[in-house]
Design an enzyme around this catalytic site. Structure first.
Site, short mmCIF file in Angstrom:
data_model
loop_
_atom_site.label_atom_id
_atom_site.label_comp_id
_atom_site.label_asym_id
_atom_site.label_seq_id
_atom_site.Cartn_x
_atom_site.Cartn_y
_atom_site.Cartn_z
N ASN A 1 0.82 -1.21 0.00
CA ASN A 1 0.00 0.00 0.00
C ASN A 1 0.85 1.26 0.00
O ASN A 1 1.94 1.29 0.58
CB ASN A 1 -0.96 -0.01 1.20
CG ASN A 1 -0.33 0.54 2.45
OD1 ASN A 1 -0.38 1.73 2.71
ND2 ASN A 1 0.31 -0.32 3.24
N CYS B 1 5.29 3.41 9.31
CA CYS B 1 4.95 3.48 7.89
C CYS B 1 6.17 3.86 7.06
O CYS B 1 6.80 4.89 7.31
CB CYS B 1 3.83 4.49 7.67
SG CYS B 1 2.26 3.90 8.32
N ASN C 1 5.11 -3.17 11.56
CA ASN C 1 4.44 -2.36 10.57
C ASN C 1 4.83 -2.92 9.21
O ASN C 1 5.44 -3.99 9.13
CB ASN C 1 4.84 -0.89 10.72
CG ASN C 1 3.73 0.04 10.21
OD1 ASN C 1 3.24 -0.12 9.09
ND2 ASN C 1 3.34 1.00 11.01
N THR C 2 4.55 -2.24 8.14
CA THR C 2 4.75 -2.82 6.80
C THR C 2 6.22 -2.75 6.35
O THR C 2 6.99 -1.92 6.82
CB THR C 2 3.86 -2.09 5.79
OG1 THR C 2 4.09 -0.69 5.93
CG2 THR C 2 2.40 -2.40 6.03
N CYS D 1 13.57 -32.45 0.63
CA CYS D 1 12.58 -33.34 0.01
C CYS D 1 11.24 -33.26 0.75
O CYS D 1 10.18 -33.23 0.12
CB CYS D 1 13.10 -34.77 0.00
SG CYS D 1 13.58 -35.37 1.62
#
Ligand code: FMN
Ligand code: SF4
Ligand code: SF4
Length: 459
Positions: free
Chosen positions: A73, A135, A200-201, A406
């Site tokens: 975003n 942010c 946060n992002t 595997c």
């Protein structure tokens, strides 16, 4: 039935699930509906400095048909008028006294600006304040958000400006866009934070459209970096959570942590709790499926807690943390091998290709009449030209290093299991070994001598 209620730095909520500060908590009407569905709390969409949002704000990652494995975003903080947000916060708290109403804030790095917003938040009757130092887009270019979270001195100073003027619990929300998450955490604690939240992002550019060549999201033909969140970020969030929860300074402070980053199911939630979170925040999953997921989250967590005999959230918090170790504390003598359940095997040969091409060449393809396919054969024929009937993968356990590749690539659940086998060696960690014989870390000859001594053969 398990008691899901929590007390988080004095903030009470009937269950640990809070909507994270983001579009799901943008207005009073939304939060009112979310509380009707059963959310335990909400962190209001960040309020503070004046902003103008742009249109076309989200990009996302689709992988293997799974949509919104992550969202990207370029949205800023709330663009609704400050007085409207404050009025609605007060109204929601009045209507929902038993729910946690926390207000996320972000203003310029200025003591008066922080004091002003904190006083306004206090007047709403909210339960706590979350300082958004996270942010990575838009606000950080203006010296806010991640720009504060990335500089411990700023983190401490801004936190101090807030904690010195309010009696409300102050949660500092950390940015993951940093090498060592413990540094801003210590700074926040030094500034008087009562709790921490993360993550946060993550800074990201998700996609370029191969037809239009436009970077997504495209804002009138231009793209920019944005914040990345959703299921794909969970392992990063869990790592940062454990970094904090195994740090002496953080543990000594006793502050609780609100965990977020990829929580979409009750299973994710349980993992965050087991690694030390006390409250849990959710954004992307609510954006993808709506508020109704709270029913699955609370029911699933409650049933799982009952099954394990956990009576309260505090019983779960941090339960798996004692297993966390540095690499130097792991037992070098531990030995696992891959075992294949032939009844479950569908003969896809993915394990064979993985081990043969990129691991340790210790899976044979063996036909039912016992013919081992030459490992140099052309995989694309699936061994059919070499053996009469379709061959099956068989692990040569003596050569298996137990890397588990595997087991990770096998498409059938429970078909390949990693089994612990006796290694015949005495238990010893790298830290113990190099304390006893420091030359091992310095010289390959000394390493080889040690391996021969204890019978470790690498081929
Ligand atoms: C569209 C969007 C907007 C966001 N806005 C904010 C915000 O205003 N303040 C904030 O602290 N975090 C904001 N976040 C971050 C979320 O609160 C949360 O930290 C992050 O999305 C990780 O949680 P998730 O994986 O459950 O989405 C936003 C996230 C998204 C996806
Ligand atoms: S665990 Fe690793 S080495 Fe062992 S069989 Fe599987 S891929 Fe090969
Ligand atoms: S990956 Fe699994 S299913 Fe496929 S051949 Fe190997 S063991 Fe069988």
């Amino acid at each position: 039935m398990a008691d899901l209620s929590i007390d988080f730095a004095g903030i009470r909520s009937p269950n640990p699930f809070w909507l994270a500060s983001a579009p799901p908590t943008n207005s009073g009407a939304q939060i009112h509906r979310a509380f009707e569905y059963g959310w335990g709390g909400a962190v209001w969409k960040t309020i503070g400095a004046p902003v103008l949002n742009i249109s076309n704000r989200y990009g996302s990652l689709t992988l293997g048909g799974r949509r919104m494995l992550a969202i990207n975003n370029v949205e800023l903080i709330s663009d609704r008028p400050l007085d409207v947000n404050l009025r609605e916060i007060a109204e929601i708290k009045r209507l929902w006294p038993d729910r946690a109403v926390i207000v996320s804030a972000m203003v310029d790095a200025d003591p008066q600006a922080w004091k002003d917003i904190v006083m306004m938040i206090e007047d709403t009757g909210a339960d706590g304040i979350e300082l958004n130092y996270g942010c990575p887009q838009g606000m950080s270019e203006r010296g806010m958000g991640a720009a504060v979270g990335q500089v411990p001195e700023m983190c401490q100073l801004n936190t101090h400006w807030v904690t010195s003027v309010t009696k409300l619990p102050v949660i500092v929300k950390l940015t993951p866009n940093i090498t060592h998450i413990v540094d801003p955490a210590h700074a926040a604690l030094a500034g008087g934070a009562h709790a921490l939240s993360l993550i946060n992002t993550i800074n990201s550019v998700t996609r370029v459209d191969l037809d239009t060549l436009l970077v997504s999201p495209s804002i009138g033909g231009r793209g920019t970096h944005g914040g990345y969140a959703g299921p794909a970020v969970k392992p990063i969030a869990l790592n940062m959570l454990t970094e904090l929860m195994t740090d002496e300074g953080v543990l000594r402070s006793g502050v609780p942590i609100s965990g977020m980053g990829g929580i979409a199911t009750w299973r994710d939630a349980a993992e965050f709790l087991l690694l030390g979170a006390t409250s849990l925040q959710v954004c992307t999953a609510a954006m993808q499926h709506g508020y109704r997921i709270i029913e699955d989250l609370t029911d699933g967590l409650s049933n799982w807690m009952d099954d394990h005999g956990f009576k309260t959230i505090a019983d779960v918090t941090g339960k798996s943390l004692p297993q966390m170790s540095t690499f130097g504390g792991l037992d070098l003598s531990h030995q696992s091998v891959a075992r294949i359940d032939q009844n479950k095997c569908i003969g896809c040969d993915l394990c064979y290709a993985a081990c043969n091409d990129t691991a340790h060449q210790c899976i044979d393809l063996v036909s039912p009449d016992g013919v081992t396919v030459d490992p140099g054969y052309d995989m694309r024929t699936n061994g059919r030209q070499v053996a009469d009937t379709r061959p099956r993968p068989v692990v040569r356990e003596n050569d298996c290093v137990g890397c588990a590749l595997c087991a990770n690539v096998c498409p059938v659940d429970g078909c390949i299991t990693m089994v612990t086998v006796p290694s015949g060696r005495q238990s010893i960690t790298w830290d113990e070994l190099t304390a006893q014989r420091p030359e091992i870390a310095q010289s390959w000859a000394a390493m080889q001598a040690y391996r021969e001594e204890v019978g470790i053969e690498i081929h």
